[in-house]
Design an enzyme around this catalytic site. Sequence first.
Site, PDB file in Angstrom:
ATOM      1  N   ARG A   1       0.862  -1.179   0.000  1.00 38.88           N
ATOM      2  CA  ARG A   1       0.000   0.000   0.000  1.00 38.88           C
ATOM      3  C   ARG A   1       0.893   1.221   0.000  1.00 38.88           C
ATOM      4  NH1 ARG A   1       2.572   1.487   3.618  1.00 38.88           N
ATOM      5  NH2 ARG A   1       1.218   3.264   3.824  1.00 38.88           N
ATOM      6  N   GLY A   2       0.301   2.373  -0.274  1.00 33.63           N
ATOM      7  CA  GLY A   2       1.077   3.581  -0.514  1.00 33.63           C
ATOM      8  C   GLY A   2       1.138   3.805  -2.011  1.00 33.63           C
ATOM      9  N   ALA A   3       0.738   4.994  -2.456  1.00 37.40           N
ATOM     10  CA  ALA A   3       0.560   5.231  -3.896  1.00 37.40           C
ATOM     11  C   ALA A   3       1.798   4.911  -4.736  1.00 37.40           C
ATOM     12  CB  ALA A   3       0.105   6.680  -4.126  1.00 37.40           C
TER      13      ALA A   3
ATOM     14  N   GLN B   1      -1.532   1.710  10.274  1.00 38.82           N
ATOM     15  CA  GLN B   1      -0.259   1.859   9.556  1.00 38.82           C
ATOM     16  C   GLN B   1       0.762   2.669  10.333  1.00 38.82           C
ATOM     17  OE1 GLN B   1      -3.311   2.412   8.162  1.00 38.82           O
ATOM     18  NE2 GLN B   1      -3.299   2.058   5.949  1.00 38.82           N
TER      19      GLN B   1
ATOM     20  N   ASN C   1      -5.397  12.067   0.942  1.00 39.88           N
ATOM     21  CA  ASN C   1      -4.479  11.244   1.735  1.00 39.88           C
ATOM     22  C   ASN C   1      -5.309  10.412   2.709  1.00 39.88           C
ATOM     23  OD1 ASN C   1      -1.716  10.476   2.324  1.00 39.88           O
ATOM     24  ND2 ASN C   1      -1.976  11.484   4.290  1.00 39.88           N
TER      25      ASN C   1
ATOM     26  N   ASP D   1      -1.947  10.291  -1.857  1.00 38.17           N
ATOM     27  CA  ASP D   1      -2.267   9.300  -2.882  1.00 38.17           C
ATOM     28  C   ASP D   1      -2.690   9.945  -4.190  1.00 38.17           C
ATOM     29  OD1 ASP D   1      -2.586   6.228  -1.716  1.00 38.17           O
ATOM     30  OD2 ASP D   1      -2.620   7.798  -0.193  1.00 38.17           O
TER      31      ASP D   1
ATOM     32  N   ARG E   1      -6.990  -0.542  -7.141  1.00 41.19           N
ATOM     33  CA  ARG E   1      -7.236   0.546  -6.165  1.00 41.19           C
ATOM     34  C   ARG E   1      -7.618   1.795  -6.960  1.00 41.19           C
ATOM     35  NH1 ARG E   1      -4.767   0.211  -0.971  1.00 41.19           N
ATOM     36  NH2 ARG E   1      -6.154   1.916  -0.414  1.00 41.19           N
TER      37      ARG E   1
END
Length: 359
Positions: A56-58, A204, A255, A245, A99
């Site tokens: 995860r994380g853009a 997270q 975000n 993101d 996503r």
Amino acid sequence: MDLSQYMTQVTADDAIVWRDGHLFLLDQRKLPGEVTFLELNNAAETARAITDMVVRGAPAIGITAAYGVVLAGGMAFQSSAEHWKEVLKADLECLKRSRPTAANLFWALGRMEVLIKGLPEAGDPREALLQEALAIHKDDIKANRHMGELGASLLDVDSGVITHCNAGALATGGYGTALGVIRSAYKRGLIRQVFADETRPWLQGARLTAWELLQDGIPVTLLADGAAAHRMAQGGVDWIIVGSDRIAANGDVANKIGTYSLAVAAKYHGVKVMVAAPTSTIDMGIACGSEIPIEVRGEDELLSCGGRQIAANGAGVWNPVFDITPAELVDAIVTERGVVLSPNEKKIEKMMANTPESL
């Protein structure tokens, strides 16, 4: 394939690994209790890993998707050497659906599609696809290190910062965006204290950000998400530093859910807000934050924690993953192309058109 034979010590900078034709992801769902890698062999498995939050994380999502195209391209060529491009289309669509909010996903896939269009119809695409994915990965690390230095230059000595969610090496190709700024600033002796919001519902901040910072020897104090405003009221917090993101053309920022309320509280308490993100996160095709698609995930993420039910039976759930922080609440957007202070549409457009280091 056992990745452990290649790696004696795993750090957050090793979250995405391409090795001998295989893609491995550090399974972020199991951190910090278990450090284990998941091997992916095709586009469907890659898309599922993105959807299921293995990664995860853009920026990390974009890089992973690019490697997913490499896997898919190899299988498409093996299936139909003369029509591999047509076969590949379904896998590209599968990856795009993984996503909806992360701009980097569509940016990376778009870059791979441009390459695909220029490749010969009947030639083996695997090496060209791999080199492009490796370049996307390498460029992200380079950009993050540059952003770290640019963002650190905005901090004064003895700064206290709050960060939200995880925008570190785990969320990128390496080094991190928001945590890249924190890493660089800490090395310069500028940061006194880092506070990390726990970041429900996936925690997270508690699981990932704290793990990363402690790996680097950076002291971190965890906050319940609702404690940030009270912490600011006590003094000693100078900056909120987060990732993103997707950033709209006017500087509105999508975000992790909770970022908007953090920015509102920061405005009241005179605390500055910094957003660190690569330009691949900026979507010039979206005018403002209200146009950014916001992913809403399943109810179980709020009804339970760690596999155990924590909510009353029958409670309804609204679980948006992101929120929108208006540009007027943001003091600085830091990218690899430079720093935009008090962002607006004109300043964002100017930065995207050239490469000055401060606007």
